[in-house]
Write a protein that holds these residues in place. Sequence first.
Motif, PDB file in Angstrom:
ATOM      1  N   ALA A 129       0.822  -1.215   0.000  1.00 22.98           N
ATOM      2  CA  ALA A 129       0.000   0.000   0.000  1.00 22.98           C
ATOM      3  C   ALA A 129       0.854   1.263   0.000  1.00 22.98           C
ATOM      4  O   ALA A 129       0.550   2.239  -0.693  1.00 22.98           O
ATOM      5  CB  ALA A 129      -0.932  -0.017   1.207  1.00 22.98           C
ATOM      6  N   GLU A 130       1.946   1.248   0.764  1.00 22.10           N
ATOM      7  CA  GLU A 130       2.801   2.436   0.852  1.00 22.10           C
ATOM      8  C   GLU A 130       3.491   2.707  -0.474  1.00 22.10           C
ATOM      9  O   GLU A 130       3.590   3.858  -0.920  1.00 22.10           O
ATOM     10  CB  GLU A 130       3.832   2.238   1.960  1.00 22.10           C
ATOM     11  CG  GLU A 130       4.629   3.492   2.279  1.00 22.10           C
ATOM     12  CD  GLU A 130       5.511   3.318   3.506  1.00 22.10           C
ATOM     13  OE1 GLU A 130       6.620   3.868   3.497  1.00 22.10           O
ATOM     14  OE2 GLU A 130       5.092   2.635   4.454  1.00 22.10           O
ATOM     15  N   THR A 131       3.975   1.646  -1.125  1.00 24.07           N
ATOM     16  CA  THR A 131       4.626   1.794  -2.424  1.00 24.07           C
ATOM     17  C   THR A 131       3.635   2.260  -3.476  1.00 24.07           C
ATOM     18  O   THR A 131       3.929   3.143  -4.296  1.00 24.07           O
ATOM     19  CB  THR A 131       5.267   0.470  -2.859  1.00 24.07           C
ATOM     20  OG1 THR A 131       6.221   0.064  -1.884  1.00 24.07           O
ATOM     21  CG2 THR A 131       5.947   0.608  -4.208  1.00 24.07           C
ATOM     22  N   SER A 156       0.973   4.005  -2.994  1.00 25.43           N
ATOM     23  CA  SER A 156       0.675   5.410  -2.724  1.00 25.43           C
ATOM     24  C   SER A 156       1.786   6.320  -3.236  1.00 25.43           C
ATOM     25  O   SER A 156       1.528   7.390  -3.776  1.00 25.43           O
ATOM     26  CB  SER A 156       0.469   5.622  -1.219  1.00 25.43           C
ATOM     27  OG  SER A 156       0.269   6.982  -0.924  1.00 25.43           O
ATOM     28  N   ALA A 157       3.045   5.880  -3.077  1.00 25.48           N
ATOM     29  CA  ALA A 157       4.181   6.676  -3.543  1.00 25.48           C
ATOM     30  C   ALA A 157       4.139   6.845  -5.061  1.00 25.48           C
ATOM     31  O   ALA A 157       4.437   7.922  -5.585  1.00 25.48           O
ATOM     32  CB  ALA A 157       5.488   6.025  -3.116  1.00 25.48           C
ATOM     33  N   THR A 178       1.241   9.234  -5.960  1.00 22.99           N
ATOM     34  CA  THR A 178       1.621  10.602  -5.614  1.00 22.99           C
ATOM     35  C   THR A 178       2.596  11.153  -6.646  1.00 22.99           C
ATOM     36  O   THR A 178       2.511  12.333  -7.034  1.00 22.99           O
ATOM     37  CB  THR A 178       2.253  10.654  -4.219  1.00 22.99           C
ATOM     38  OG1 THR A 178       1.284  10.213  -3.255  1.00 22.99           O
ATOM     39  CG2 THR A 178       2.702  12.054  -3.865  1.00 22.99           C
TER      40      THR A 178
END
Length: 344
Positions: free
Chosen positions: A31-33, A35-36, A39
Motif C-alpha cells: 500500500a505504501e509503495t 501510494s508513492a 503521488t
Amino acid sequence: MGPRLSDVARHAEVSEATVSRVLNNKPGVGAETRSAVLTALDVLGYERPERLRRRSAGLVGMVVPELENPVFPMFAQAAEGALARQGYTPVLCTRPLGGIVEDEYVELLLERNVSGIIFVSGLHADTTADHGRYHRLISQKLPIVLVNGYAEEVPAAFVSCDDREAGRLAVNHLAELGHTRIGFASGPERYVPVQRKLAGYREAMAAHGLDGEALVELSQFGVEGGHAAAQLLLRRGVTAIVCGSDLMALGAVRAARQQGLSVPGDFSVVGYDDSQLIAFTDPPLTTVRQPVHAMAVAAVRSLCDEIAGHPVARTEYLFDPELVVRGSTAAAPRKAPLGHATAS
C-alpha cells in the motif's frame, strides 16, 4: 501523452516494473509503495488511469481575492494540488472589486454542502469587519481555515506569513545599503498584514536610529496605489521604499522613472510576495518572499484534519518570510533624489 515509467519510477524511488504493476492495477505491491507511485503521478502532472482515480472525498471551498495579483493564483494552485492529493475537489471563488462578496460566496458554498472552506486574505484580515460570520460557520460545525489575517476572538486555525518580520527584513536590507530616508507604502491600515508590516518597519527604523514617521503612505493595493504612494514619498526625499506587495513596488518603480530617476541608481525598491515573473521585471525586483506553497499545504492539512475529526489547534501558524535580493536595490545615492533638499 501517457506517463513515462522512468520519470515516475525515479520520483517514487521504485523500479519501472513496480510502476507498471501499479498503473495496471496488478497485485503484489504494498500500500505504501502504491501510494508513492500515485503521488508521483500527481506531482509530475500525469493523469491517473481511470481505474485508479479516487472518488472525490467532497468539495472544499477556497475564497480568494481578485486574481490580478499573481500571489493569489499561486496560493490557489498550491492548495488545489494539496486538496486533490487528499481526494477533495476545490471550488474556487474569487472576489473582484464590485463582484460577488464573501458572504454571498459562503451561502453558495453551503448550498453545495462543502466539507470546509479556506479563506485567503478575507474579511478576517479586516479589523473593521464583523467577524461574527466566522463564529456562525464554526457554530454550524463547518471546518474553516483563515489565511493571512488574524482575529483573536475567532476560534479557528490561522495560517500567516510573519509580516512584522517582513517589514524588518526590508528595512534592514536598505539600511545596510546606506539608505536613511526609507519610505513605507502599503494598503489601508485596517488590514492586519498592513498593521504588522508597518510595525516591523517602525521597529527596524528605530533600531537603526532612523525616523520614519513622516515617510509612511497608505494607499490602495495594486500598481496604481504604489505609484500614488511613491509620488508622495519621493517629494519628501526618500531614496528607498518598502512596499506592501510586488504590484505596489512595480508602481513605485514607474513613479520614480517618471521623475527621471533610475532604479536602483537613484532609488531603491523592495516588494513583498515574490510572485511569479517578478524575477523577470526591469529591473528584477528585490522582494520579501512569502512561502506560499508551504502555507497552502499547512492550510489544507489543518482543514483536512478538522474534517476528519482530529483536534486542530485554534491558533495562528506563522511562517518565516525570506529576503530575495535582486536588481531593484543598491547603495544609497551620494546625491539625494528630487525633494530631499526640501524634505522636512
